[in-house]
Design a protein around this motif. Sequence first.
Motif, PDB file in Angstrom:
ATOM      1  N   SER A 172       2.528   3.515 -31.161  1.00  0.00           N
ATOM      2  CA  SER A 172       1.459   2.526 -30.967  1.00  0.00           C
ATOM      3  C   SER A 172       1.636   1.329 -31.899  1.00  0.00           C
ATOM      4  N   LEU A 209      -5.031  11.657 -27.947  1.00  0.00           N
ATOM      5  CA  LEU A 209      -3.922  10.746 -28.237  1.00  0.00           C
ATOM      6  C   LEU A 209      -3.821   9.659 -27.182  1.00  0.00           C
ATOM      7  N   THR A 259       2.778   9.452 -31.816  1.00  0.00           N
ATOM      8  CA  THR A 259       2.003   8.486 -31.039  1.00  0.00           C
ATOM      9  C   THR A 259       1.643   7.278 -31.894  1.00  0.00           C
TER      10      THR A 259
END
Lengths: 211, 641
Positions: free
Chosen positions: B475, B413, B471
């Motif tokens: 992002s 990740l 994540t």
Amino acid sequence: MAAGPYNYSYIFKYIIIGDMGVGKSCLLHQFTEKKFMADCPHTIGVEFGTRIIEVSGQKIKLQIWDTAGQERFRAVTRSYYRGAAGALMVYDITRRSTYNHLSSWLTDARNLTNPNTVIFLIGNKSDLDAQRDVTYEEAKAFADENGLTFLECSAKTGENVEDAFLETARKIYQNIQDGSLDLNQADSGVQPKQLPRTTPAGGGDAKQCNC
Amino acid sequence: MAAVAEAPGTGVPLPAQVQANPITKKLNKILDSKIETDQELLDALETVSPFLTENTLQRRRNLRRDLEQRSLETNIRFLNSFRKVRDAVEGVTKDVDEMSKCCEAMTNRLRATKEQTRDLLNQTTSLQNQSKRVEKRAEIVTAFLGAFQLKPEEAKALRGTADGGIDRNFFPALNRVREIHADCKQLLRTSQHAAALEIMEKMAAAHEAAYELLYRWIQRECRLLNVDFVDLNPLLYQAFEAMQERPVLFKYSLDEYNTARRSHVVRAFIDALTRGGPGGVPKPIELLSHDPLRYVGDMLAWVHQAMASERETLQTLLKACKPEVLEEYVLPVLSHITEGLCRPFKVRVEQALSSENQPVALYRLSNLFTFYANTIRASLQEDAALIRSIEELKELTLNMFFSALNSSVQRMLEKIVPPDTDLLPVQGVHQILLMLRDVLESHDAALVTVTDKKENFTRIFATVLDPMLQTLLVSATQLSPLDVAVYMLNCLSSIYSVISLYQYTDDRLEMIKAQMEANEDVLVSEQATAILKRTGMIDLYSKAAAHQPKQGPLSAISGMEAPIISSALGKFDVFLAKPDSYQMQQCSYLTSAKLRASVQKRTIENVLAAYGILYAKLIEPANNYPQLPLKSFDQVRELLV
């Protein structure tokens, strides 16, 4: 004091291998129970059966480990080859693919057992001759080439099933007689009866009734 | 003369005158006498002749004297002879007398004796009767003893051999003791309390001693059983059978057996690990220690097989026992025998695990443990040490697996970057999904139970997917909501396509589906709004939707005048002619064609619904619209769908 089922001189360990659905469990069931199991579920991991037979007047207990044919169980089943005195390698005469896989089973068997292990080739489902996909001659040639004993059996009718198990035992027994199988080593797949002990009590009769 | 001569002969009586004359008579008589026929005379003559040797006068004269002489001599001889006879007779008489006296004396004595022996006889008879009675009693007593006392050989068998062993006669004797003891209870019901109690006491003591001996013997025999293959002494079966009566001793005996077998199994296990088969084939298991899965698998298989053999041996040992005893003890004994394996096994597994950090390998190991825990559970007690060990190792590997999985996911990740303009899932996503697939693949479906599997899968998804989605969202923060929706949809559909191949993913799939729908909704509403905006319909729609009849005709409301509507409808016609060109660019970035179609369809539906509402208002007479270039709702639908 002769207690039949407990009276034996050796224990031979067998393993039954071969593709899924070739009838390994049915062969075992036919041999131990003398019955055909019509709806045999897939074996999970390994299963276990025993029967006492007689070879050259010696009572021998067969301890038979029936392995799952499914690929995903290989991790488990390959651990059971260790110390087998006899390996019954089974294919289905009506499915060529099961026959084609024999060489990989044989490689496994040779790699994972000891050199004296008697490997016996069984073509199962001989009752379904009409649907035959592998000829007797072809399989026989394969067996001869690899030094295997070969029989076609039917777990359904029971044909030749006894012979396959007994013949294997006879060969193992032969190896013991020849001295090529050393019983003093661990993991030989054969456990001998001990030399008669001179126990303080009843040592004498113990020889007669080794039950 | 002739007449006379004839007369005697004829018998004719002679004339009287002849008879009358004595001389005649005499003469006649002499004449008539026939000397030669007179036997007496002849005898006399004969007798005389020997000593009358010469016929002399002298002799003739002396004849008479001689005869008398001889007669005298003869008589004297007679006399002598008779005297002897008389003497003899007298002797005999005397003897007889004496005998008679003797007899009398004897008779007297007999009588006396008889008198005397009558008592004796009576005594004897009574004694004889007594003796008969005594004999009968002796018989009864013997029978009694036979029934209630051990025979010498039985007693001997119970005492065992000199060196403390037992032989085959032991058990029949032991049975006798038991029988006698039981019979005594019968005896107690009669009047023979004392005897019964005494015998019972004796039997109890014998019983006790016998069991003591038997236990010692079993102890010793069992200590010999720590060898590879046990040829059980047949007496052992009987010994254990007999021991059933004494649960405590039975347990102790089994403990002895336990200990012997346990030490053997451990030794054999170590041998298999370090020495392997004959000539090293098969190889010692420890040679596989570089491959933890194989190493652990082989150890577990060995244990499994050893257990099968131990179970058989134990069942043989207890074959004479009652089934319930067998049922009660087989599992505990096996549990105890296998207990010794725990330590060597655990130590090796832990060693092997220490070098393993691959999630897939760890997961397979934990599945292997789960499989064997289930496989051997039936043969052991619920709380058997071996099962506990395997369960612990399973937990350990499972925990190690999850932490390895977690750290792998975290590592991957960290490499996750914002998406490119194409809005496709970034490389990291594929990496993680690949690993997830490997893990799920490695799950040997039938090796573990359904519950275990479901639980594990849920945990795996939570470990892998939740942080990943988070994540990804983080992002993508710099993107527009529309881009985010497209990007998330692309990622989610990748995930969906991976996990939908596996079982027990329904919950997770539902969740993903919901997330996808939410993003799809965003996309649909964004797109529909954009279309309505471009065609100028958005205001009309919102006003028409908000309009209430009490506000008066819709045409009177500002911004809803007929000319405005007409121009908007004109723009809408342009849209109707080429609806595809109004599609937003982002939608084409959707990787899934199905999704694209669905978004398109739902957008159209939304637009159509908006038009429907507007249309209904416009054709309503109360709203006072003049004739407008209106397409009916059905016409529009025809064009769009």
